[in-house]
Motif scaffolding. Structure first.
Motif, PDB file in Angstrom:
ATOM      1  N   SER A 135      32.257 179.954  40.561  1.00  0.00           N
ATOM      2  CA  SER A 135      32.141 181.294  41.090  1.00  0.00           C
ATOM      3  C   SER A 135      33.019 182.289  40.469  1.00  0.00           C
ATOM      4  O   SER A 135      32.784 183.455  40.037  1.00  0.00           O
ATOM      5  N   ILE A 136      34.202 181.641  40.402  1.00  0.00           N
ATOM      6  CA  ILE A 136      35.273 182.658  39.843  1.00  0.00           C
ATOM      7  C   ILE A 136      35.253 182.426  38.215  1.00  0.00           C
ATOM      8  O   ILE A 136      35.319 183.757  37.585  1.00  0.00           O
ATOM      9  N   LEU A 137      34.975 181.468  37.613  1.00  0.00           N
ATOM     10  CA  LEU A 137      34.517 181.581  36.254  1.00  0.00           C
ATOM     11  C   LEU A 137      33.537 182.473  35.846  1.00  0.00           C
ATOM     12  O   LEU A 137      33.439 183.082  34.825  1.00  0.00           O
ATOM     13  N   ASN A 138      32.245 182.328  36.822  1.00  0.00           N
ATOM     14  CA  ASN A 138      31.283 183.256  36.724  1.00  0.00           C
ATOM     15  C   ASN A 138      31.789 184.746  36.566  1.00  0.00           C
ATOM     16  O   ASN A 138      31.343 185.645  35.716  1.00  0.00           O
ATOM     17  N   LYS A 139      32.590 185.371  37.658  1.00  0.00           N
ATOM     18  CA  LYS A 139      33.047 186.528  37.629  1.00  0.00           C
ATOM     19  C   LYS A 139      33.858 186.894  36.401  1.00  0.00           C
ATOM     20  O   LYS A 139      33.699 188.017  35.811  1.00  0.00           O
ATOM     21  N   GLU A 140      34.487 186.053  35.941  1.00  0.00           N
ATOM     22  CA  GLU A 140      35.677 186.163  34.701  1.00  0.00           C
ATOM     23  C   GLU A 140      34.720 186.699  33.329  1.00  0.00           C
ATOM     24  O   GLU A 140      35.038 187.260  32.637  1.00  0.00           O
ATOM     25  N   MET A 141      33.711 185.351  33.528  1.00  0.00           N
ATOM     26  CA  MET A 141      33.022 185.602  32.145  1.00  0.00           C
ATOM     27  C   MET A 141      32.124 186.785  32.198  1.00  0.00           C
ATOM     28  O   MET A 141      31.555 187.377  31.056  1.00  0.00           O
ATOM     29  N   THR A 142      31.477 187.361  33.316  1.00  0.00           N
ATOM     30  CA  THR A 142      30.764 188.472  33.118  1.00  0.00           C
ATOM     31  C   THR A 142      31.474 189.591  32.929  1.00  0.00           C
ATOM     32  O   THR A 142      30.942 190.511  32.201  1.00  0.00           O
ATOM     33  N   LYS A 143      32.772 189.618  33.207  1.00  0.00           N
ATOM     34  CA  LYS A 143      33.799 190.628  32.709  1.00  0.00           C
ATOM     35  C   LYS A 143      33.664 190.882  31.094  1.00  0.00           C
ATOM     36  O   LYS A 143      33.781 191.840  30.693  1.00  0.00           O
ATOM     37  N   LYS A 144      33.570 189.524  30.510  1.00  0.00           N
ATOM     38  CA  LYS A 144      33.492 189.493  28.986  1.00  0.00           C
ATOM     39  C   LYS A 144      32.249 189.872  28.601  1.00  0.00           C
ATOM     40  O   LYS A 144      32.112 189.410  27.343  1.00  0.00           O
ATOM     41  N   GLY A 145      31.200 190.129  29.486  1.00  0.00           N
ATOM     42  CA  GLY A 145      29.750 190.142  28.895  1.00  0.00           C
ATOM     43  C   GLY A 145      28.912 189.282  28.663  1.00  0.00           C
ATOM     44  O   GLY A 145      28.003 189.394  28.119  1.00  0.00           O
ATOM     45  N   ALA A 178      38.299 180.885  31.411  1.00  0.00           N
ATOM     46  CA  ALA A 178      37.022 181.358  31.246  1.00  0.00           C
ATOM     47  C   ALA A 178      36.801 181.524  29.662  1.00  0.00           C
ATOM     48  O   ALA A 178      35.739 181.352  28.872  1.00  0.00           O
ATOM     49  N   GLU A 179      37.886 182.018  29.135  1.00  0.00           N
ATOM     50  CA  GLU A 179      38.103 182.218  27.334  1.00  0.00           C
ATOM     51  C   GLU A 179      37.615 180.750  26.727  1.00  0.00           C
ATOM     52  O   GLU A 179      36.983 180.880  25.632  1.00  0.00           O
ATOM     53  N   GLN A 180      38.360 179.816  27.345  1.00  0.00           N
ATOM     54  CA  GLN A 180      38.105 178.417  26.606  1.00  0.00           C
ATOM     55  C   GLN A 180      36.581 178.103  26.802  1.00  0.00           C
ATOM     56  O   GLN A 180      36.166 177.421  25.712  1.00  0.00           O
ATOM     57  N   TYR A 181      36.026 178.263  28.121  1.00  0.00           N
ATOM     58  CA  TYR A 181      34.583 177.847  28.302  1.00  0.00           C
ATOM     59  C   TYR A 181      33.794 178.784  27.296  1.00  0.00           C
ATOM     60  O   TYR A 181      32.770 178.384  26.453  1.00  0.00           O
ATOM     61  N   ILE A 182      33.922 180.217  27.099  1.00  0.00           N
ATOM     62  CA  ILE A 182      33.133 180.880  26.134  1.00  0.00           C
ATOM     63  C   ILE A 182      33.345 180.580  24.712  1.00  0.00           C
ATOM     64  O   ILE A 182      32.432 180.463  23.941  1.00  0.00           O
ATOM     65  N   ASN A 183      34.591 180.246  24.337  1.00  0.00           N
ATOM     66  CA  ASN A 183      34.784 179.681  23.003  1.00  0.00           C
ATOM     67  C   ASN A 183      34.070 178.323  22.646  1.00  0.00           C
ATOM     68  O   ASN A 183      33.414 177.977  21.493  1.00  0.00           O
ATOM     69  N   TYR A 184      33.908 177.287  23.713  1.00  0.00           N
ATOM     70  CA  TYR A 184      33.325 176.241  23.499  1.00  0.00           C
ATOM     71  C   TYR A 184      31.736 176.576  23.528  1.00  0.00           C
ATOM     72  O   TYR A 184      30.910 175.896  22.691  1.00  0.00           O
ATOM     73  N   TYR A 185      31.321 177.429  24.285  1.00  0.00           N
ATOM     74  CA  TYR A 185      29.605 177.835  24.280  1.00  0.00           C
ATOM     75  C   TYR A 185      29.359 178.286  22.771  1.00  0.00           C
ATOM     76  O   TYR A 185      28.417 177.993  22.078  1.00  0.00           O
TER      77      TYR A 185
END
Length: 330
Positions: free
Chosen positions: A22-32, A316-323
């Motif tokens: 849920s915390i990562l969700n919020k951070e990723m949402t901030k990043k679009g 969150a940035e690590q997961y986004i880069n992985y995606y």
């Protein structure tokens, strides 16, 4: 980018994975990132629930499908080219035996690891455990650690009339009995988060240990417990990660934890490491912190520095880069 988080059925007894994502969700949402949560259909594992959940998950796929943990068996109808499975630990494999162990190992680990191309784990310890069981899966596994899951706050730490120690968890692997033995005769108060058995209550009373107990602490109660404590004593015998270490460091507590993986890596330089099987080492670490203000200040400073690399924004940035890597390889 559209991402679906696939989560286990909500259960108030088991919230750690849900809290993390849920915390990562919020951070990723901030990043679009556009994130949708989809939950397991049936809280009780059964053939019917297995089929219903897999079919339901298949209907709710998006650009990235992310099984966030625990329900590894829900991957079977998802597209392997854009599906991620996060595994938090593999300890249950060793704890089981006989047919139950074989079934669990096969359905929760072997088949999902065989099917998928992309697996993340929360520590090098978990990766090592998995590759010992399934050496052929090593190249599929990437380590992305957990993030801090309580809000970072700048606050004035109270000056306690006597040192306050925090112990989190009551299962055998949390090593609570050795912690309690270690503080006999030391003038401290201990805050215990977790259910106390009648035997432990009797032990506390017979040894005149000053204690407060939260059978199940709310988020606010847990944060307040960290604020009120001087030391987190966390000599755990087994962890997939060891999140209380980061929580304590963020809340200006000195940390005592185990000299084994993954706790020693998570703590960085901001903790005293002890042999979790040695009550004497735990006791000495407590006394060292209480008696040495310079050591205490050093641990607090190094702990605050260590937490920075586990900030939700960083993970969150690590997961986004992985995606992004997955989409580029699709």
């Amino acid at each position: 980018m559209k991402v679906t988080f696939f989560l286990r059925f909500p259960n108030p007894k088991f919230l750690s994975i849900e809290k993390l994502f849920s915390i990562l969700n919020k951070e990723m949402t901030k990043k679009g990132i556009d994130i949708k949560n989809v939950y397991e259909v049936d809280p009780n594992f059964s053939l019917s629930g297995f089929m219903k959940t897999n079919l339901f998950f298949k209907k709710n796929q998006s650009e990235i499908n992310h099984i966030t943990g625990a329900i590894h068996w829900s991957v079977f109808l998802l597209n392997r080219k854009n599906t991620v499975l996060t595994i938090h630990d593999a300890g249950n494999i060793s704890e089981l035996s006989g047919v139950k162990k074989y079934f669990f190992k096969f359905l929760w680990f072997y088949l999902p690891l065989k099917k998928l191309k992309y697996v993340t784990v929360i520590s090098e310890k978990t990766k090592k455990e998995l590759t010992e069981f399934f050496p052929w899966a090593e190249n599929k596994i990437t380590v992305i650690p957990n993030c801090l899951t309580i809000p970072y706050q700048d606050f004035e730490k109270p000056v306690n009339s006597k040192p306050v120690i925090l112990a989190v968890g009551y299962y055998p692997k949390k090593n609570l009995d050795r912690i309690l033995q270690a503080i006999i005769g030391i003038d401290v108060k201990i805050i215990i988060v977790g259910l106390l058995s009648p035997e432990r209550i009797k032990f506390l009373q017979e040894n005149n240990i000053d204690y407060i107990n939260f059978e199940r602490a709310s988020e606010d109660e847990l944060i307040q417990a960290y604020k009120d404590s001087d030391i987190l004593c966390f000599p755990s015998l087994y962890e997939g990660f060891g999140l209380p270490i980061l929580e304590a460091q963020a809340m200006k507590c000195c940390v005592i934890t185990s000299n084994i993986s993954p706790m020693k890596e998570v703590a960085g330089d901001g903790a005293i490491l002890v042999n979790p099987n040695s009550m004497e080492e735990i006791r000495k670490a407590i006394n060292d912190i209480i008696s040495d203000q310079e050591l205490k200040n050093k641990l607090l400073k190094l702990g605050q520095q260590n937490v920075i690399k586990y900030h939700p924004d960083v993970i969150a940035e690590q997961y986004i880069n992985y995606y992004k890597m997955i989409l580029n390889n699709k």
